[in-house]
Design a protein around this motif. Sequence first.
Motif, PDB file in Angstrom:
ATOM      1  N   ILE A  32       0.863  -1.148   0.047  1.00 34.31           N
ATOM      2  CA  ILE A  32       0.252  -0.066   0.131  1.00 34.31           C
ATOM      3  C   ILE A  32       0.952   1.389  -0.161  1.00 34.31           C
ATOM      4  CG2 ILE A  32      -1.836   1.306   1.181  1.00 34.31           C
ATOM      5  CD1 ILE A  32      -2.673  -1.499   2.517  1.00 34.31           C
ATOM      6  N   THR A  33       0.829   1.997  -1.095  1.00 36.65           N
ATOM      7  CA  THR A  33       1.515   3.401  -1.040  1.00 36.65           C
ATOM      8  C   THR A  33       0.420   4.577  -0.917  1.00 36.65           C
ATOM      9  OG1 THR A  33       1.142   3.384  -3.552  1.00 36.65           O
ATOM     10  CG2 THR A  33       3.322   2.215  -2.681  1.00 36.65           C
ATOM     11  N   SER A  34      -0.648   4.182  -1.085  1.00 33.46           N
ATOM     12  CA  SER A  34      -1.460   5.410  -1.011  1.00 33.46           C
ATOM     13  C   SER A  34      -2.794   4.669  -0.511  1.00 33.46           C
ATOM     14  CB  SER A  34      -1.843   6.179  -2.174  1.00 33.46           C
ATOM     15  OG  SER A  34      -2.379   5.208  -3.055  1.00 33.46           O
ATOM     16  N   GLY A  35      -3.808   5.564   0.053  1.00 36.79           N
ATOM     17  CA  GLY A  35      -5.118   5.141   0.701  1.00 36.79           C
ATOM     18  C   GLY A  35      -5.098   4.510   1.952  1.00 36.79           C
ATOM     19  N   THR A  36      -6.013   3.432   2.404  1.00 34.22           N
ATOM     20  CA  THR A  36      -6.122   2.874   3.703  1.00 34.22           C
ATOM     21  C   THR A  36      -6.140   1.317   3.419  1.00 34.22           C
ATOM     22  OG1 THR A  36      -8.508   2.802   3.669  1.00 34.22           O
ATOM     23  CG2 THR A  36      -7.462   4.933   4.465  1.00 34.22           C
TER      24      THR A  36
ATOM     25  N   THR B  64      -9.316  -0.109   2.183  1.00 34.79           N
ATOM     26  CA  THR B  64      -9.584   0.493   0.799  1.00 34.79           C
ATOM     27  C   THR B  64      -8.666  -0.736  -0.015  1.00 34.79           C
ATOM     28  OG1 THR B  64      -9.599   2.752   1.064  1.00 34.79           O
ATOM     29  CG2 THR B  64      -9.219   1.860  -1.054  1.00 34.79           C
TER      30      THR B  64
END
Length: 216
Positions: free
Chosen positions: A6-10, A13
């Motif tokens: 995961i590099t962005s978001g939650t 998600t």
Amino acid sequence: VAVDVITSGTIATAILRRAKNENVSFIIMGSRGRGLIKGLVLGSVSSDVLRYGKTHLLLLRNDLAGELDGTVFDRFCPGIFSRVLFPTDFSKSAEMALPFLKDLGELGEVHVLHVVTTGESKEEVESNIKEATVHLEEIIHDLTGAGLSVRVHIRLGRPTDEIVSLVEAEDISLILMSSHGKGFLTGLIVGSTTLGVAIHSKKPLMIVRAPEKREE
């Protein structure tokens, strides 16, 4: 095994994105993760998956196993399907959960609960109880026909409160319920009763998702 970085978001998600991309049939996860707050039953990640997911979901109370040992551990962990509670308001969404009960296999005892919530007079309450009894008899016939042992409960009050109360009173090992009941609003991902049970109950919860309503 699929690994997401995961590099962005939650995290929630990422879980929901993976579930959609892989077309998974069920999500199984702990109710709480790292950084849990003492006394908090539902963590932020599991809460978001519950609120925004469209896939059937099993929430395991991951803190429970660490507190149990001996025969108690044997009952609640390997025997998660030993005493299953099925709350129903007789809606079409609730009926969707019935096939799951019959397909789980090796169920010990099924408790079917209906909570009467309406009635401005004693006569109306009695009428609602009689109507509920008829519907419950149909469910009993269906489940016993599948070889299941069934107990039925009718309670008066607020659905969430009565479900949580019965879970403790009957030593329930798993709650199985639909994501929605009557009054399913378009665009609503999870109903208030289901969300309330997920927040307040300390036992594993299996949620059968209702199909999305389409605008005509």
